[in-house]
Write a protein that holds these residues in place. Structure first.
Motif: not given
Length: 496
Positions: A159-161, A181-185, A219-220
């Protein structure tokens, strides 16, 4: 202390905003800026109050009092007053990784507990905070500062919040190898896709992400843990895993007609608009449009207000915002809402200002509840039926709402946006790892240590505490990083 009599010599001054009728035509930030001299005068209003409450960071009566990050507010106010901007920036960054975010989107509980506010208007803390960090970037003072050495320990942050980024920033400073890891683009979580661009320019977010990357954070994107990569793989491959996935499960609103076309939850509406704007300037049409529609926003909080502002920029025909709470008083009630609690007073947020400028009135309806949605034969939303309510709170703090007979109303609507909050984190990671949860379905973590029921796995931010403020998320990310650092270094940490 700046000057002993500054709070008596100078009045509170806020930067002006662009005209509401002008700014609803674009998606740019709408705040203007004070001059250096004006900012120094505002810094001078910070008084010698003995025990400052502005940086206490306490939760009182369901709200936040003071800054959860415990920002050294009197110190950097004094430095700005003296014109020592570089030193003020150092003080600001000592407790806050991202003052450019909080200076734009935080509701400023620090100002609500400012001692000057007891007898007058509080210091313009939030304005000064943003001015310090923006000047730091403009002057080139903020540059990548990678750690001098690496520990060889690897940490995955999910999560990248604001919580995930703060945690990653601190662990990277400690010399650990951090992968986010971030699920959005795009990186940023709700900072990128949850907050409209007119409140937080996405170039501001990307600027800080680029800085973190230059300091060594990896960042992924477009990778959802639990689906694209199993969570257990992270636990096996990394020395520690920190879950900062937020509280993204919307609170359900199941009433008659909620299945109709035109009824949507707030976050898909906001996310889609922001992504389309960033991808194509809205030319791709890949978003829920409010253009030409009567729009009802159900929910009186910040997310609801963001929906109002977004609908106005889409070109809606009309806009109404529902809230179950009563209209706040014009002045603080010192008996039920005393200082240093956050003041519950009637104000117009930026979105309500814009709606009033366009339509001539505050778009909010108070103490109102939607009873059903009504559609046409094709299943399209046509109208909302409502009733006025009376709220009561029992001795245990439980709220109940009673309808007021004879107050039923009907509102035309082709688009309804539900912004009534969140019911905790999504269950994918929780179920896969077998994590314990609390009574509110948040991931349960040891108090003050952020460690979960599974070894090597920590959690922070809304995923642990529930839906909250950006400033709380940053504080949680920082504190969790310190506990992870202790875990990796057998009990010691130099992180603040």
């Amino acid at each position: 202390m700046s000057t002993p009599t500054g709070f008596m010599e100078f009045t509170r001054q806020l930067p002006g905003d662009r005209s509401p009728l002008e700014r609803v035509q674009d998606w740019q930030e709408f705040h203007k800026h004070l001059t250096d001299q004006e900012l120094q005068r505002q810094g001078a209003r910070c008084m010698d109050c003995g025990t400052p409450y502005c940086h206490t960071g306490m939760e009182m009566s369901g709200g936040t009092s003071g800054c959860p990050l415990h920002n050294l507010i009197p110190e950097w106010n004094h430095l700005v007053y003296r014109g020592l901007w570089r030193e003020a920036l150092d003080r600001l960054h000592r407790t806050n990784n991202f003052p450019e975010f909080t200076g734009r989107v935080c509701p400023a509980p620090c100002e609500g507990s400012c001692t000057v506010g007891l007898i007058g208007q509080p210091v313009t803390i939030k304005t000064i905070e943003q001015a310090i960090v923006d000047r730091g970037f403009d002057e080139g003072w903020i540059v990548p500062e990678p750690p001098a050495r690496r520990t060889g320990r690897r940490v995955a942050v999910v999560g990248s919040g604001p919580a995930g980024l703060a945690c990653a920033a601190q662990l990277n400073k400690a010399g650990h190898e951090v992968t986010v890891y971030e699920r959005s683009d795009r990186i940023g979580g709700l900072l990128m896709y949850g907050i409209p661009t007119m409140k937080l320019d996405k170039a501001v977010v990307q600027r800080r992400v680029d800085l973190l990357a230059a300091e060594g954070v990896k960042f992924v994107t477009s990778t959802e843990i639990g689906k694209d990569i199993m969570a257990q793989q992270l636990v096996e491959q990394y020395d520690a895993v920190v879950l900062c996935g937020g509280a993204t499960k919307p609170r359900q609103f199941e009433i008659e007609g909620s299945h109709l076309q035109g009824v949507h939850y707030a976050m898909p509406y906001l996310n889609g608009t922001i992504k389309s704007y960033l991808d194509s300037g809205l030319r791709d049409g890949q978003y829920i449009s409010a253009a030409g529609k009567d729009v009802i926003v159900i929910g009186g909080g910040d997310t609801g207000s963001d929906c109002v502002a977004t609908a106005l920029r889409h070109g809606c025909r009309s806009i109404t915002q529902f809230g179950t709470h009563a209209k706040a008083p014009l002045e603080r009630d010192s008996l039920v809402n005393p200082w240093p609690q956050f003041p519950n007073v009637y104000t117009l947020d930026y979105a309500q200002q814009e709606a009033k400028a366009l339509y001539g009135h505050d778009p909010r309806e108070f103490s109102i509840m939607t009873t059903r949605f009504v559609g046409d034969e094709q299943g399209n939303l046509q109208e909302l039926h409502t009733v006025q309510i009376q709220r009561s709170v029992d001795a245990a703090g439980r709220k109940s709402y009673e309808p007021v007979p004879g107050t039923e109303r009907v509102f035309p609507a082709q688009l309804a946006l539900i912004a009534i909050g969140f019911d905790g984190p999504e269950a994918t990671l929780i179920d896969e790892l077998g994590l314990e949860t609390d009574r509110r379905s948040n991931v349960k973590a040891r108090y003050g240590q952020y460690s979960t029921s599974v070894d090597k796995v920590f959690t922070a931010g809304d995923m642990r505490r529930g839906q909250s403020l950006v400033v709380w998320a940053i504080q949680e990310g920082r504190d969790a990083a310190r506990e992870v650092d202790k875990y990796l270094l057998t009990g010691s940490s130099l992180l603040p």
